[in-house]
Design a protein around this motif. Structure first.
Motif, PDB file in Angstrom:
ATOM      1  N   ASP A 213       3.627   9.629  -2.361  1.00 20.30           N
ATOM      2  CA  ASP A 213       5.094   9.120  -1.906  1.00 20.30           C
ATOM      3  C   ASP A 213       5.165   8.799  -0.651  1.00 20.30           C
ATOM      4  O   ASP A 213       5.018   9.637   0.022  1.00 20.30           O
ATOM      5  N   GLY A 214       5.595   7.256   0.019  1.00 14.26           N
ATOM      6  CA  GLY A 214       5.577   6.775   1.364  1.00 14.26           C
ATOM      7  C   GLY A 214       4.718   7.189   2.155  1.00 14.26           C
ATOM      8  O   GLY A 214       4.323   7.135   2.982  1.00 14.26           O
ATOM      9  N   LEU A 215       3.360   7.130   1.290  1.00 14.88           N
ATOM     10  CA  LEU A 215       1.906   7.005   2.000  1.00 14.88           C
ATOM     11  C   LEU A 215       1.185   6.211   2.290  1.00 14.88           C
ATOM     12  O   LEU A 215       1.636   5.647   0.852  1.00 14.88           O
ATOM     13  N   GLN A 216       1.043   5.053   3.523  1.00 10.69           N
ATOM     14  CA  GLN A 216       0.137   4.422   2.896  1.00 10.69           C
ATOM     15  C   GLN A 216      -1.214   4.438   4.131  1.00 10.69           C
ATOM     16  O   GLN A 216      -1.428   5.396   5.476  1.00 10.69           O
ATOM     17  N   LEU A 217      -2.059   3.152   3.933  1.00 11.94           N
ATOM     18  CA  LEU A 217      -3.363   3.324   4.816  1.00 11.94           C
ATOM     19  C   LEU A 217      -3.238   2.730   6.093  1.00 11.94           C
ATOM     20  O   LEU A 217      -2.714   1.579   5.531  1.00 11.94           O
ATOM     21  N   PHE A 218      -3.727   2.319   7.000  1.00 10.96           N
ATOM     22  CA  PHE A 218      -3.369   1.625   7.705  1.00 10.96           C
ATOM     23  C   PHE A 218      -4.679   0.988   8.995  1.00 10.96           C
ATOM     24  O   PHE A 218      -5.785   2.345   8.433  1.00 10.96           O
ATOM     25  N   ILE A 219      -5.160   0.433   9.004  1.00 11.05           N
ATOM     26  CA  ILE A 219      -5.808   0.060  10.105  1.00 11.05           C
ATOM     27  C   ILE A 219      -6.264  -0.134  11.777  1.00 11.05           C
ATOM     28  O   ILE A 219      -4.787  -1.012  12.183  1.00 11.05           O
TER      29      ILE A 219
ATOM     30  N   CYS B 285       0.614  -0.951  -0.460  1.00 15.25           N
ATOM     31  CA  CYS B 285      -0.527   0.300   0.177  1.00 15.25           C
ATOM     32  C   CYS B 285       1.282   1.255   0.005  1.00 15.25           C
ATOM     33  O   CYS B 285       0.470   2.697  -0.415  1.00 15.25           O
ATOM     34  N   VAL B 286       2.344   0.964   0.288  1.00 11.25           N
ATOM     35  CA  VAL B 286       3.046   2.229  -0.059  1.00 11.25           C
ATOM     36  C   VAL B 286       3.149   2.709  -1.002  1.00 11.25           C
ATOM     37  O   VAL B 286       3.680   2.504  -1.857  1.00 11.25           O
ATOM     38  N   SER B 287       2.977   4.274  -1.234  1.00 13.09           N
ATOM     39  CA  SER B 287       3.079   5.278  -2.220  1.00 13.09           C
ATOM     40  C   SER B 287       2.021   4.524  -2.669  1.00 13.09           C
ATOM     41  O   SER B 287       2.025   5.218  -3.909  1.00 13.09           O
ATOM     42  N   VAL B 288       0.957   3.733  -2.870  1.00 10.55           N
ATOM     43  CA  VAL B 288      -1.075   3.616  -3.685  1.00 10.55           C
ATOM     44  C   VAL B 288      -2.165   4.528  -3.109  1.00 10.55           C
ATOM     45  O   VAL B 288      -1.691   4.300  -3.614  1.00 10.55           O
ATOM     46  N   CYS B 289      -2.237   3.896  -1.872  1.00 10.57           N
ATOM     47  CA  CYS B 289      -3.287   5.015  -0.597  1.00 10.57           C
ATOM     48  C   CYS B 289      -4.555   4.633  -1.428  1.00 10.57           C
ATOM     49  O   CYS B 289      -4.980   5.607  -1.800  1.00 10.57           O
ATOM     50  N   ASP B 290      -4.506   3.332  -2.563  1.00 11.83           N
ATOM     51  CA  ASP B 290      -6.352   3.361  -2.953  1.00 11.83           C
ATOM     52  C   ASP B 290      -6.832   2.977  -1.620  1.00 11.83           C
ATOM     53  O   ASP B 290      -6.945   1.846  -1.088  1.00 11.83           O
ATOM     54  N   THR B 291      -8.159   3.272  -1.698  1.00 11.86           N
ATOM     55  CA  THR B 291      -9.012   3.476  -0.663  1.00 11.86           C
ATOM     56  C   THR B 291     -10.478   2.781  -1.176  1.00 11.86           C
ATOM     57  O   THR B 291     -11.461   2.697   0.058  1.00 11.86           O
ATOM     58  N   ALA B 292      -9.905   1.618  -2.118  1.00 11.52           N
ATOM     59  CA  ALA B 292     -11.434   0.922  -2.198  1.00 11.52           C
ATOM     60  C   ALA B 292     -11.699   0.182  -1.828  1.00 11.52           C
ATOM     61  O   ALA B 292     -13.088   0.301  -0.954  1.00 11.52           O
ATOM     62  N   CYS B 293     -10.549   0.171  -0.230  1.00 11.97           N
ATOM     63  CA  CYS B 293     -11.128  -0.677   0.798  1.00 11.97           C
ATOM     64  C   CYS B 293     -12.026  -0.152   1.834  1.00 11.97           C
ATOM     65  O   CYS B 293     -12.484  -1.085   2.322  1.00 11.97           O
ATOM     66  N   VAL B 294     -12.164   0.873   2.013  1.00 11.60           N
ATOM     67  CA  VAL B 294     -12.994   1.249   3.209  1.00 11.60           C
ATOM     68  C   VAL B 294     -13.557   1.339   3.395  1.00 11.60           C
ATOM     69  O   VAL B 294     -14.499   1.190   4.231  1.00 11.60           O
ATOM     70  N   LYS B 295     -14.936   1.586   1.955  1.00  5.70           N
ATOM     71  CA  LYS B 295     -16.356   1.278   2.272  1.00  5.70           C
ATOM     72  C   LYS B 295     -16.599   0.632   2.207  1.00  5.70           C
ATOM     73  O   LYS B 295     -17.999   0.132   2.863  1.00  5.70           O
TER      74      LYS B 295
END
Length: 83
Positions: free
Chosen positions: A46-52, A9-19
């Motif tokens: 760049d360098g960002l990612q989501l977390f649970i 997920c690093v440098s992608v941050c696709d939030t399709a999973c969030v909903k």
């Protein structure tokens, strides 16, 4: 137990999973309400990612198949360091 979002997920941050999350435990350094569309409006992730948040996660696993880059895994899987 909970699920975690790995290094894919690093440098992608696709939030399709969030909903898909019934308890809203997926967070990140970006707005997460656009199901992936908001990432397209950013200059760089760049360098960002989501977390649970493990304290909020109910271990339902609904988010795992929704991740388009296969970055979400159960925190009790073997070989966690590989992802």
């Amino acid at each position: 137990m909970s699920f975690i979002i790995g290094k894919k997920c690093v440098s992608v941050c696709d939030t399709a999973c969030v909903k898909s999350c019934p308890v809203d435990c997926i967070h990140g350094p970006i707005e997460t309400n656009g199901a992936g569309e908001e990432v397209k409006t950013l200059d760089s992730v760049d360098g960002l990612q989501l977390f649970i948040n493990p304290d909020e996660c109910i271990d339902c696993g609904v988010c795992e198949p929704e991740c388009p880059i296969d970055a979400i895994h159960s925190d009790n899987e073997d070989n966690m360091e590989q992802w």
